[in-house]
Design an enzyme around this catalytic site. Structure first.
Site, mmCIF file in Angstrom:
data_model
loop_
_atom_site.group_PDB
_atom_site.id
_atom_site.type_symbol
_atom_site.label_atom_id
_atom_site.label_comp_id
_atom_site.label_asym_id
_atom_site.label_seq_id
_atom_site.Cartn_x
_atom_site.Cartn_y
_atom_site.Cartn_z
ATOM 1 N N LYS A 53 0.954 -1.159 0.025
ATOM 2 C CA LYS A 53 -0.058 -0.132 0.078
ATOM 3 C C LYS A 53 0.715 1.402 -0.048
ATOM 4 O O LYS A 53 0.517 2.261 -0.902
ATOM 5 C CB LYS A 53 -0.921 0.162 1.179
ATOM 6 C CG LYS A 53 -1.980 -1.073 0.868
ATOM 7 C CD LYS A 53 -2.817 -1.593 2.365
ATOM 8 C CE LYS A 53 -3.855 -2.554 2.202
ATOM 9 N NZ LYS A 53 -4.369 -3.146 3.348
ATOM 10 N N GLN A 97 -4.740 -1.449 9.436
ATOM 11 C CA GLN A 97 -4.351 -2.951 8.989
ATOM 12 C C GLN A 97 -5.040 -4.082 9.833
ATOM 13 O O GLN A 97 -4.505 -3.931 11.162
ATOM 14 C CB GLN A 97 -3.085 -3.077 8.762
ATOM 15 C CG GLN A 97 -2.773 -4.530 8.167
ATOM 16 C CD GLN A 97 -3.064 -4.452 6.579
ATOM 17 O OE1 GLN A 97 -3.058 -3.717 5.893
ATOM 18 N NE2 GLN A 97 -3.887 -5.702 6.332
ATOM 19 N N ASP A 120 -11.116 2.469 3.705
ATOM 20 C CA ASP A 120 -11.399 0.905 3.577
ATOM 21 C C ASP A 120 -12.720 0.643 3.401
ATOM 22 O O ASP A 120 -13.192 -0.228 2.978
ATOM 23 C CB ASP A 120 -10.924 0.368 4.658
ATOM 24 C CG ASP A 120 -9.660 -0.481 4.541
ATOM 25 O OD1 ASP A 120 -9.285 -0.807 3.504
ATOM 26 O OD2 ASP A 120 -9.033 -1.001 5.584
#
Ligand code: NAP
Length: 280
Positions: A53, A97, A120
């Site tokens: 990422k 994460q 997200d």
């Protein structure tokens, strides 16, 4: 006839090229998309996902921050960092994460992220908006799958889509996005008694299980489009949930692992961050 392989790598590269020009337009207005990633602990898979990422963000000329916190960090400290990032005007997207260590509540962490920065798409506000068709950050993996289908010329409306898996991050939103595209959708899971009877009806089959070899050739209708979301390590090799070689003889189109859904997930995260920067 061998199935056409849908390359996530190629479609992701196309979308990233489009994003690059969006980023240039933003730069002309003095805006640089900013992505902050919070990584807790030492899980090697999580470290490798975060590296991917970070690399994508830097390549697109984003402002990129990775906050690597020790496994022992308290929930309160993680929430405090999210609070700071929520207020930081340089940051347009915040991602924590997953998974988190047991002593930190995933729910509390996700709900602490400002929904306007929840790139997200996991905050209940974004999830709810997606379900009722209001503007929302769409979760990256299922959104990436929809992009792969559309950009490969697959007609979704009117098709029977079967999704194997019902997790909050893949299976459920995948089913909802396919429904929004006017597919007729069936969701299967570990309590589905005869999986093959369901999968054989699919014009579009999405496997998001996390078990290698779940989908065999005799479970697929000839000509079906098969999207393999699964990531499994078998004898040190990455494989999906579908038996790629034998399915290639039956399916009309199929995604590989690696090089399929994976690159799309990261790309849609970059897409959401650019969208957020545009809104601010
Ligand atoms: P998850 O939370 O473990 O969910 C797995 C789902 O599969 C569950 O709904 C489970 O049913 C169902 N399932 C398990 N065994 C089954 C069986 N024998 N038959 C039918 N259904 C079965 O996993 P996830 O987070 O959704 O991820 C799924 C896979 O996608 C994993 O391999 C993950 O690594 C991968 N993934 C890839 C990407 C990417 O970018 N490529 C992104 C995210 C995830 P129950 O609900 O009944 O338990």
């Amino acid at each position: 006839m061998a199935a056409q392989v849908i390359s996530g790598k190629e479609i992701a590269a196309q979308i990233r090229a489009e994003l690059k020009s969006e980023v240039e337009k933003l730069a002309a207005r003095g805006i640089q998309p900013g992505l902050a990633v919070i990584l807790v602990g030492d899980d090697p898979a999580s470290h490798s996902y975060v590296k991917g990422k970070e690399k994508a963000a830097v390549e697109l000329n984003f402002h990129s921050e990775v906050h690597r916190l020790p496994e022992s960090v308290s929930e309160q400290d993680v929430l405090a960092l999210i609070g700071k990032l929520n207020e930081d005007p340089k940051i347009h997207g915040i991602l924590v994460q997953l998974p988190l260590p047991r002593h930190i509540s995933e729910k509390a962490v996700i709900q602490a992220i400002d929904p306007e920065k929840d790139v997200d798409g996991f905050h209940p506000q974004n999830v709810g908006n997606m379900y009722i068709g209001l503007p929302a950050f769409l979760p990256c993996t299922p959104h990436g799958v929809i992009q792969m289908l559309k950009r490969s010329g697959v007609e979704i409306a009117g098709k029977h889509a079967v999704v194997i898996g019902r997790s909050n991050i893949v299976g459920k939103p995948m089913a909802q996005l396919l429904l929004s595209e006017n597919a007729t959708v069936t969701i299967c899971h570990s309590r589905t008694p005869d999986l093959a009877a369901m999968t054989k009806q699919a014009d579009i089959l999405v496997a998001a299980v996390g078990r290698a070899g779940t989908v065999r050739a005799d479970m697929v209708k000839p000509g079906a489009v098969v999207i393999d979301v699964g990531v499994n390590r078998v004898d040190g090799k990455l494989v999906g949930d579908c038996l790629f070689d034998e399915l290639s003889e039956v399916a009309g189109m199929i995604t590989p692992v690696p090089g399929g859904v994976g690159p799309m997930t990261i790309t849609m995260l970059m897409y959401n961050t650019v969208e957020s920067a545009k809104r601010h």
